[in-house]
Scaffold this active site. Structure first.
Site, PDB file in Angstrom:
ATOM      1  N   ASP A  97       0.797  -1.223   0.000  1.00 14.36           N
ATOM      2  CA  ASP A  97       0.000   0.000   0.000  1.00 14.36           C
ATOM      3  C   ASP A  97       0.835   1.281   0.000  1.00 14.36           C
ATOM      4  OD1 ASP A  97      -2.584  -0.934  -0.267  1.00 14.36           O
ATOM      5  OD2 ASP A  97      -2.849  -1.271   1.873  1.00 14.36           O
ATOM      6  N   ASP A 154      -6.654  -4.855  -3.764  1.00 16.83           N
ATOM      7  CA  ASP A 154      -6.386  -3.464  -3.401  1.00 16.83           C
ATOM      8  C   ASP A 154      -5.154  -2.911  -4.124  1.00 16.83           C
ATOM      9  OD1 ASP A 154      -7.462  -5.267  -1.528  1.00 16.83           O
ATOM     10  OD2 ASP A 154      -7.292  -3.862   0.111  1.00 16.83           O
TER      11      ASP A 154
HETATM   12  N1  GLY Z   1      -6.898  -2.640   2.694  1.00 19.17           N
HETATM   13  C1  GLY Z   1      -7.631  -1.760   1.918  1.00 19.17           C
HETATM   14  C2  GLY Z   1      -9.064  -1.791   2.196  1.00 19.17           C
HETATM   15  O1  GLY Z   1      -9.474  -2.092   3.302  1.00 19.17           O
HETATM   16  O2  GLY Z   1      -9.810  -1.481   1.313  1.00 19.17           O
END
Ligand code: GLY
Length: 376
Positions: A97, A154
């Protein structure tokens, strides 16, 4: 309930005024906190900097700065990429991320101010992300620890950091990794019907497909709405960077699934297949905001005639978020939207405000307001 009870977002200048007044209050209330979620008391928590959401508040401030030209937003956003870098140089839990961290901070700061340290930090983060690529499996690994073969939907949204790094440095490796991962998303994550898997596990040695896990969705074969929003938006971005229509069509397929499953008020439940009737299942306003911004992206990549359906759907979703989910009348509430759902299966952050919902709502309205630059 706010008085603007329309679900048609027609008066963008007045909505933008409400946003600006709200964000000005948020700056005073949030201070130096790293906001992630606010519960019933309307107070944002103060999360650790390496939690995946820390880029969204400064990102929202940078968008405000770019749209309004007001320096107070820039001043509040300025130090966030420095804070991130300090944490990166200490023991930390950064993962796939880093795009969520560095695109809305260092990358946008460099673009808007020419700050060379911000560019260096963003390239450092891009190298970190590229280093998570599994060659045999052609995927970017997700979390840390011993989940070496796990990859998640994600990450689709983090690919923009790699495409940016190739454009900025002239080195094609970053884009090659992003595209290889995007191809794995097409092959393993996006189903025929446009729903998506959250977690796909591969053998980290051979790269062979192993299994699918439900993750933040209700089940391995369910339809986690925020995951679909990440895929819709991430594949539209991948098309923007590559020009390969396979990603555009994938984004459209997810969009059709998403829109076909929306309830009457156009804001999704947390999982489109959480139960038979979805009676009593919580909404996820953040999924609605992310998808709305992604739909506007998609619309902008298509000819007017083909894109109109996505733009109009986004407008309906944003109109509903504004009229029904906003906190406009509560001056002490530190968030913009209510009724987000973070991780329902874990019982975490259900029916709360989420900073990424706020970010993507503001980003989407900024797009409707004529903002042409992009963060993701
Ligand atoms: N980990 C990213 C989300 O919860 O969308």
């Amino acid at each position: 309930m706010h008085l603007h009870s329309t679900s048609n977002i027609t008066d963008i200048p007045s909505i933008w005024q409400d946003i600006q007044a709200k964000v000005d209050r948020m700056i005073a209330l949030i201070g130096a906190k790293s906001p992630h979620m606010a519960g019933a008391d309307g107070k944002y928590d103060d999360q650790r900097i390496d939690w995946w959401t820390s880029g969204f508040w400064p990102g929202l401030l940078w968008v405000m700065h770019e749209v309004t030209g007001e320096d107070r937003y820039k001043e509040s956003a300025w130090e966030w990429d420095e804070r991130l870098e300090r944490q990166m140089l200490q023991p930390n839990s950064f993962d796939h991320d880093v795009g969520f961290h560095f695109l809305p901070t260092a990358v946008v700061k460099h673009r808007l101010t020419g700050d060379e340290d911000a560019k260096r930090r963003a390239l450092f983060a891009a190298n970190f992300l590229a280093g998570r690529f599994n060659l045999n499996g052609q995927f970017i690994r997700a979390w840390n620890g011993n989940m070496h073969g796990w990859s998640i939907i994600d990450t689709s949204m983090n690919l923009s950091l790699l495409y940016w790094a190739s454009l900025e440095s002239g080195d094609p490796r970053f884009a090659q990794i992003a595209t290889a991962h995007a191809n794995t998303v097409l092959k393993h994550f996006i189903r025929e019907d446009g729903s998506v898997r959250h977690i796909v596990c591969f053998d980290p040695l051979t790269g062979e497909y192993d299994e699918t896990l439900g993750g933040q969705g209700a089940a391995p074969d369910s339809g986690w709405s925020r995951g679909a929003a990440w895929a819709l938006y991430g594949m539209a971005n991948t098309y923007r960077y590559t020009g390969d229509a396979a990603y555009l069509r994938a984004s459209q397929r997810v969009a059709h699934y998403f829109l076909a499953n929306l309830p009457e008020d156009h804001v999704p439940h947390w999982d489109f297949r959480a139960s038979e009737t979805l009676e009593g299942e919580p909404r996820d306003s953040s999924a609605g905001a992310i998808a709305a911004s992604g739909l506007l992206e998609l619309a902008g990549l298509l000819a007017e005639k083909e894109g109109r359906v996505y733009r109009e759907a986004a407008e309906r979703m944003l109109g509903s978020l504004y009229a029904i989910y906003g906190t406009w009348d509560d001056n002490e509430h530190e968030a913009i939207l209510k009724h987000g759902t973070g991780h329902k299966p874990a019982g975490q952050n259900v029916d709360v405000s989420l900073i990424y919902g706020d970010y993507f709502f503001v980003e989407a309205v900024a797009k409707l307001n004529g903002w042409k630059q992009r963060v993701f």
